[in-house]
Design an enzyme around this catalytic site. Structure first.
Site, PDB file in Angstrom:
ATOM      1  N   HIS A   1      37.642  41.056  19.034  1.00 38.70           N
ATOM      2  CA  HIS A   1      36.646  42.028  19.482  1.00 38.70           C
ATOM      3  C   HIS A   1      35.503  41.312  20.199  1.00 38.70           C
ATOM      4  O   HIS A   1      34.803  40.495  19.604  1.00 38.70           O
ATOM      5  CB  HIS A   1      36.096  42.801  18.278  1.00 38.70           C
ATOM      6  CG  HIS A   1      37.114  43.668  17.632  1.00 38.70           C
ATOM      7  ND1 HIS A   1      37.122  45.028  17.783  1.00 38.70           N
ATOM      8  CD2 HIS A   1      38.181  43.370  16.843  1.00 38.70           C
ATOM      9  CE1 HIS A   1      38.139  45.535  17.108  1.00 38.70           C
ATOM     10  NE2 HIS A   1      38.797  44.548  16.534  1.00 38.70           N
TER      11      HIS A   1
ATOM     12  N   CYS B   1      32.775  42.548  21.047  1.00 36.39           N
ATOM     13  CA  CYS B   1      31.472  42.941  20.492  1.00 36.39           C
ATOM     14  C   CYS B   1      31.056  42.004  19.357  1.00 36.39           C
ATOM     15  O   CYS B   1      29.877  41.959  18.999  1.00 36.39           O
ATOM     16  CB  CYS B   1      31.475  44.404  20.042  1.00 36.39           C
ATOM     17  SG  CYS B   1      32.706  44.799  18.801  1.00 36.39           S
TER      18      CYS B   1
ATOM     19  N   GLN C   1      39.557  49.907  16.343  1.00 36.13           N
ATOM     20  CA  GLN C   1      40.845  49.382  15.899  1.00 36.13           C
ATOM     21  C   GLN C   1      41.417  50.219  14.756  1.00 36.13           C
ATOM     22  O   GLN C   1      42.614  50.488  14.720  1.00 36.13           O
ATOM     23  CB  GLN C   1      40.701  47.925  15.470  1.00 36.13           C
ATOM     24  CG  GLN C   1      42.017  47.325  15.003  1.00 36.13           C
ATOM     25  CD  GLN C   1      41.914  45.847  14.732  1.00 36.13           C
ATOM     26  OE1 GLN C   1      41.033  45.161  15.239  1.00 36.13           O
ATOM     27  NE2 GLN C   1      42.825  45.330  13.929  1.00 36.13           N
TER      28      GLN C   1
ATOM     29  N   CYS D   1      35.914  49.051  22.891  1.00 35.77           N
ATOM     30  CA  CYS D   1      35.167  49.470  21.709  1.00 35.77           C
ATOM     31  C   CYS D   1      34.233  50.621  22.086  1.00 35.77           C
ATOM     32  O   CYS D   1      33.506  50.538  23.066  1.00 35.77           O
ATOM     33  CB  CYS D   1      34.373  48.268  21.201  1.00 35.77           C
ATOM     34  SG  CYS D   1      33.004  48.661  20.121  1.00 35.77           S
ATOM     35  N   GLU D   2      34.296  51.679  21.309  1.00 36.70           N
ATOM     36  CA  GLU D   2      33.461  52.840  21.631  1.00 36.70           C
ATOM     37  C   GLU D   2      31.991  52.632  21.304  1.00 36.70           C
ATOM     38  O   GLU D   2      31.154  53.414  21.741  1.00 36.70           O
ATOM     39  CB  GLU D   2      33.987  54.092  20.911  1.00 36.70           C
ATOM     40  CG  GLU D   2      33.886  54.046  19.418  1.00 36.70           C
ATOM     41  CD  GLU D   2      34.546  55.252  18.754  1.00 36.70           C
ATOM     42  OE1 GLU D   2      34.035  55.667  17.711  1.00 36.70           O
ATOM     43  OE2 GLU D   2      35.552  55.761  19.273  1.00 36.70           O
ATOM     44  N   HIS D   3      31.663  51.585  20.571  1.00 35.30           N
ATOM     45  CA  HIS D   3      30.271  51.349  20.202  1.00 35.30           C
ATOM     46  C   HIS D   3      29.495  50.584  21.267  1.00 35.30           C
ATOM     47  O   HIS D   3      28.299  50.800  21.441  1.00 35.30           O
ATOM     48  CB  HIS D   3      30.188  50.596  18.868  1.00 35.30           C
ATOM     49  CG  HIS D   3      30.853  51.339  17.761  1.00 35.30           C
ATOM     50  ND1 HIS D   3      31.820  50.766  16.966  1.00 35.30           N
ATOM     51  CD2 HIS D   3      30.712  52.608  17.336  1.00 35.30           C
ATOM     52  CE1 HIS D   3      32.237  51.666  16.090  1.00 35.30           C
ATOM     53  NE2 HIS D   3      31.581  52.785  16.288  1.00 35.30           N
ATOM     54  N   HIS D   4      30.168  49.650  21.970  1.00 30.63           N
ATOM     55  CA  HIS D   4      29.468  48.821  22.960  1.00 30.63           C
ATOM     56  C   HIS D   4      30.153  48.827  24.334  1.00 30.63           C
ATOM     57  O   HIS D   4      29.669  48.177  25.253  1.00 30.63           O
ATOM     58  CB  HIS D   4      29.377  47.368  22.472  1.00 30.63           C
ATOM     59  CG  HIS D   4      28.656  47.236  21.179  1.00 30.63           C
ATOM     60  ND1 HIS D   4      29.304  47.146  19.966  1.00 30.63           N
ATOM     61  CD2 HIS D   4      27.339  47.205  20.896  1.00 30.63           C
ATOM     62  CE1 HIS D   4      28.410  47.059  18.989  1.00 30.63           C
ATOM     63  NE2 HIS D   4      27.212  47.092  19.534  1.00 30.63           N
TER      64      HIS D   4
END
Length: 191
Positions: free
Chosen positions: A146, A148, A118, A77-80
């Site tokens: 996920h 996250c 995703q 995941c690019e956020h976390h």
């Protein structure tokens, strides 16, 4: 990929969270993390053709649909920078060209081995298959968990997120789209 820089950053993170990067269990962790990142982010800076030789083949008699189901994948995941993983099912309706079946999982690896989301994985797979084959239609279904959502935040384990994308005949022919979705659903129920 700059492995030395990753190692230095991991040492800094360990210090920042209150750990001792020189303690026995952590001494090799920065190097391990750097090697792991080079593997899980292997597609960064590459084009699809650099990852696999995507040869296509002319066919006289073409099938109505080619479907490869439940291709396992792992991404970040690019956020976390936490993993998300699951299975991807891809189908296409050939015009006059097909691709080797082993190339489809390699295409999945190319699209998923970089930080992402995703939703982007779903649309990028469709676009890449469209680009490689110019088929009469493409269908993509992604089912993923996920970390996250499971390890942090809402802490809900075992939840799957489903995304799909269709083009060409899969958008204009309801029966074809339903056949794809039924195949994917039936196979998921048997897992």
């Amino acid at each position: 990929m700059d492995l030395a820089r990753i190692e230095a950053a991991v040492r800094e993170i360990l210090l920042a969270v209150g750990e001792d990067p020189t303690r026995e269990g952590l001494q090799e962790t920065p190097a391990r993390v750097a090697r792991m990142y080079s593997e899980v982010f292997a597609s960064l800076g590459k084009q699809a053709e650099e990852v696999a030789n995507y040869k296509t083949f002319h066919v006289e008699e073409r099938p109505e649909m080619v479907l490869v189901q439940d291709i396992p994948f792992y991404s970040m995941c690019e956020h976390h920078l936490l993993p998300f993983f699951g299975v991807i099912s891809l189908a296409y309706v050939p015009n006059d060209r097909v691709i080797g079946l082993s190339k489809i999982p390699r295409l999945v690896d190319y699209v998923t081995k970089k930080p992402g989301m995703q939703e982007r994985v779903t649309t990028e797979l469709l676009a890449e298959l469209d680009r490689l084959l110019a088929p009469a239609g493409v269908a993509v279904s992604v089912a993923a968990r996920h970390m996250c959502m499971e390890m942090r935040g809402v802490h809900k384990t075992g939840q799957f997120t489903y995304t799909s994308k269709f083009s060409g005949q899969f958008t204009t022919q309801e029966a074809l789209r339903q056949e794809f979705l039924q195949q994917v659903r039936t196979h998921h129920d048997q897992l």
